[in-house]
Design a protein around this motif. Structure first.
Motif, PDB file in Angstrom:
ATOM      1  N   THR A   1     -12.716   7.174 -29.238  1.00 54.53           N
ATOM      2  CA  THR A   1     -11.141   6.820 -29.050  1.00 54.53           C
ATOM      3  C   THR A   1     -10.454   7.102 -30.342  1.00 54.53           C
ATOM      4  O   THR A   1     -11.153   7.209 -31.376  1.00 54.53           O
ATOM      5  CB  THR A   1     -10.704   5.656 -28.628  1.00 54.53           C
ATOM      6  OG1 THR A   1     -11.690   4.804 -29.305  1.00 54.53           O
ATOM      7  CG2 THR A   1     -11.206   5.631 -27.180  1.00 54.53           C
TER       8      THR A   1
ATOM      9  N   ARG B   1      -8.370   5.111 -31.523  1.00 53.00           N
ATOM     10  CA  ARG B   1      -8.325   3.767 -32.498  1.00 53.00           C
ATOM     11  C   ARG B   1      -9.920   3.350 -32.594  1.00 53.00           C
ATOM     12  O   ARG B   1     -10.877   3.592 -31.960  1.00 53.00           O
ATOM     13  CB  ARG B   1      -8.009   2.834 -31.471  1.00 53.00           C
ATOM     14  CG  ARG B   1      -7.812   1.187 -32.297  1.00 53.00           C
ATOM     15  CD  ARG B   1      -7.255   0.279 -31.252  1.00 53.00           C
ATOM     16  NE  ARG B   1      -7.774  -0.988 -31.637  1.00 53.00           N
ATOM     17  CZ  ARG B   1      -7.968  -2.056 -31.132  1.00 53.00           C
ATOM     18  NH1 ARG B   1      -7.847  -1.870 -29.713  1.00 53.00           N
ATOM     19  NH2 ARG B   1      -8.404  -3.160 -31.602  1.00 53.00           N
TER      20      ARG B   1
ATOM     21  N   THR C   1      -9.577  -5.062 -25.054  1.00 54.04           N
ATOM     22  CA  THR C   1      -9.046  -4.322 -26.440  1.00 54.04           C
ATOM     23  C   THR C   1     -10.199  -3.380 -26.444  1.00 54.04           C
ATOM     24  O   THR C   1      -9.903  -2.217 -27.474  1.00 54.04           O
ATOM     25  CB  THR C   1      -9.001  -5.309 -27.417  1.00 54.04           C
ATOM     26  OG1 THR C   1      -8.362  -4.543 -28.532  1.00 54.04           O
ATOM     27  CG2 THR C   1     -10.232  -5.901 -27.597  1.00 54.04           C
TER      28      THR C   1
ATOM     29  N   ASN D   1      -7.408   5.917 -24.604  1.00 54.95           N
ATOM     30  CA  ASN D   1      -6.266   6.504 -25.676  1.00 54.95           C
ATOM     31  C   ASN D   1      -4.645   6.248 -25.380  1.00 54.95           C
ATOM     32  O   ASN D   1      -4.170   5.373 -26.130  1.00 54.95           O
ATOM     33  CB  ASN D   1      -6.370   7.976 -25.935  1.00 54.95           C
ATOM     34  CG  ASN D   1      -7.575   8.358 -27.174  1.00 54.95           C
ATOM     35  OD1 ASN D   1      -7.932   7.271 -27.796  1.00 54.95           O
ATOM     36  ND2 ASN D   1      -8.165   9.426 -26.731  1.00 54.95           N
ATOM     37  N   GLU D   2      -4.422   6.516 -24.169  1.00 54.80           N
ATOM     38  CA  GLU D   2      -3.172   5.903 -23.537  1.00 54.80           C
ATOM     39  C   GLU D   2      -2.894   4.511 -23.590  1.00 54.80           C
ATOM     40  O   GLU D   2      -1.881   4.159 -23.903  1.00 54.80           O
ATOM     41  CB  GLU D   2      -3.117   6.722 -22.211  1.00 54.80           C
ATOM     42  CG  GLU D   2      -3.085   8.203 -22.477  1.00 54.80           C
ATOM     43  CD  GLU D   2      -2.967   8.684 -20.913  1.00 54.80           C
ATOM     44  OE1 GLU D   2      -3.054   8.121 -19.788  1.00 54.80           O
ATOM     45  OE2 GLU D   2      -2.839   9.857 -20.584  1.00 54.80           O
TER      46      GLU D   2
ATOM     47  N   GLY E   1      -4.422   2.527 -25.883  1.00 53.59           N
ATOM     48  CA  GLY E   1      -4.767   2.062 -26.969  1.00 53.59           C
ATOM     49  C   GLY E   1      -6.118   0.929 -27.143  1.00 53.59           C
ATOM     50  O   GLY E   1      -6.055  -0.035 -27.918  1.00 53.59           O
TER      51      GLY E   1
END
Length: 514
Positions: free
Chosen positions: A393, A395, A479, A498-499, A501
């Motif tokens: 990802t 993040r 998370t 990804n969308e 977070g």
């Protein structure tokens, strides 16, 4: 003429007392070889060496001692066949009435650290198994003993039957003789297979043998008979555990204890605790102390922990013992227990408390029986390596997040598939086990975690075939996610993460547990 007994044993437990009773109470003459003969001579008992009886010296450094017609003729002769008895007379062979043999300690030898192949080979008994098999075959006419535990029963048989033994007793002893040689050969074959097989292959023939350690009250259910068997002659694993207190272990206790051991073996240094119900963890946690680890594991799901199996990777101290007594538990296992902790645990005398110093050593292979055969696979003992994980990802995980994902991943490995584990602060918050679809396991784990799922972490033992589990996890506040990856639709899950977070990490390793 006095009756003749052949005594040739590696394990000399009870030997002198048996020989003395044979000579003084039942008028036996004894022939013996090697160290056995010397032991009897040192005890002041009359004994004839095999070499003197056969007229052939021991040769090849003791490799050939009892392999002689005067020995095997005396063992195999059928007393009810005139030709056999004529053969004995013509060859000056006396029939044997008793053969007492146990074998070189092959399994004890190979259990030693650093033993060489040559050293192991020298502990392969040849004459012993030959005598055992011959005497067991001819149980209609003589008695064979291969275990010191049989000596007392044999002497009692002689006393009750006027110096003779019953056919039923001899047949029972013959069965034990064949089981002994079968187990011995199996140990040798398994050892040699391990020496020649590569790590990626299993042998063309797989053998499993064990000695009954304990008869169990019943199996998984009261209508199923069950027993516990030990592999090898040297106790290891649960057979080497010390039970400090409590009732006898049940079949289900042992199955759950092994599941607990497998989880706790994942954590070596940091204090860790796990609580098992029906082979699945209802709470697993790490802590600064073993007390903190246990309290966190218990609070993860105190309802399911009732009647659970607890495993700790550090010795039980008094504070932890006090906490353990506050909840009804079936079993507790740890690598040690302090003296004052033992006194505290004794207040709950029915709780089974076991000490197993080495909780990390498990079987190399797993076996499952099915109709017409069985399946064998290498144990799932691969060690997780975060350096080989792939962050897929945008993040990126922080070092702390990566450690939390590793914790969840280690626990998830030991949950029945489909498996989902939700965790935070190195503590399981929710566990979804054994569901028919993965999203079902996700929902169960999240429902159990409830509000604690916000900011928590999720591990899945298999890949996500669709992005629905990712969206469900995100909606609950998860998370970061760790999963094997490998689905044809991985990109859908990555895009969803990804969308939303999330962090998502692929391990490249799957941990199905059926």
């Amino acid at each position: 003429m006095a009756r003749l007994a052949l005594l040739s044993v590696s394990n000399k437990t009870g030997l002198i007392d048996l020989a003395r009773r044979l000579v003084e109470e039942f008028d036996f003459e004894i022939i013996s070889s090697g160290g056995t003969a010397q032991t009897l001579k040192d005890a002041g008992l009359p004994v004839t060496k095999v070499a003197d009886y056969t007229g052939s010296p021991e040769i090849l450094g003791g490799r050939v001692k009892t392999l002689h017609p005067r020995i095997h003729g005396g063992i195999l002769a059928r007393r009810d066949m005139p030709q056999d008895m004529t053969d004995l007379e013509n060859n000056q062979i006396r029939p044997l009435d008793l053969v007492v043999v146990n074998l070189y300690p092959f399994e004890a030898t190979i259990a030693k650290e650093g033993v060489t192949l040559a050293e192991a080979i020298e502990q392969i008994d040849i004459g012993g198994p030959a005598m055992l098999r011959a005497a067991s075959k001819n149980f209609a006419h003589l008695t064979v003993l291969c275990d010191p535990a049989q000596y007392g029963e044999y002497l009692e048989e002689l006393r009750q039957h006027g110096g003779e033994t019953s056919l039923a007793f001899r047949q029972k002893c013959a069965l034990k003789g064949f089981l002994h040689t079968s187990s011995y050969d199996q140990a040798i074959a398994s050892y040699l297979s391990e020496q020649s097989a590569s790590e990626s292959t299993l042998p063309s023939q797989f053998m499993l043998a064990g000695q009954q350690l304990q008869s169990l009250r019943y199996g998984e259910n009261p209508h199923q008979s069950a027993a516990w068997y030990q592999t090898g002659t040297t106790p290891s694993g649960w057979a080497a555990a010390t039970k400090l207190q409590g009732k006898e272990l049940s079949y289900n206790n042992l199955v759950d204890l092994e599941a607990a051991r497998r989880i706790i073996a994942e954590f070596t240094d940091t204090p860790a605790a796990t609580i098992i119900k029906h082979t699945n963890p209802c709470g697993t946690a790490l802590g600064n102390t073993i007390l903190e680890a246990y309290q966190k594991a218990l609070n993860a799901d105190p309802v399911s922990a009732f009647g659970g199996i607890v495993a700790l990777n550090h010795p039980i101290d008094s504070a932890t013992a006090t906490e353990l007594t506050k909840t009804f538990l079936e079993c507790v296992v740890a690598p040690g227990c302090e003296e004052d902790a033992k006194e505290i645990l004794a207040a709950k005398s029915k709780v089974r408390v076991l000490i197993l110093p080495d909780l990390s050593s498990g079987p190399k292979d797993t076996v499952k029986v099915l109709a017409g055969g069985f399946l064998v696979q290498a144990s799932d003992d691969i060690v997780a390596n975060t350096s080989k994980w792939q962050v897929v990802t945008e993040r990126q995980p922080t070092p702390t997040e990566l450690e939390e994902l590793l914790f969840a991943w280690k626990v998830c490995k030991h949950v029945k598939s489909n498996a989902i584990v939700v965790s935070s602060d190195r503590t399981t918050l929710g566990v979804g086990a054994g569901q028919m679809n993965r999203v079902g396991s996700v929902k169960i784990a999240l429902e159990q975690a409830q509000e604690k799922a916000k900011g928590a972490f999720l591990a899945s033992d298999g890949f996500f075939p669709f992005d629905d589990s990712v969206k469900t996890a995100a909606a609950a506040g998860i998370t970061a996610i760790v999963q094997p990856g490998g689905s044809l639709r991985d990109q859908d899950s990555i895009q969803a993460a990804n969308e939303l977070g999330l962090v998502m990490v692929f391990t490249g390793v799957r941990h199905f547990l059926h």
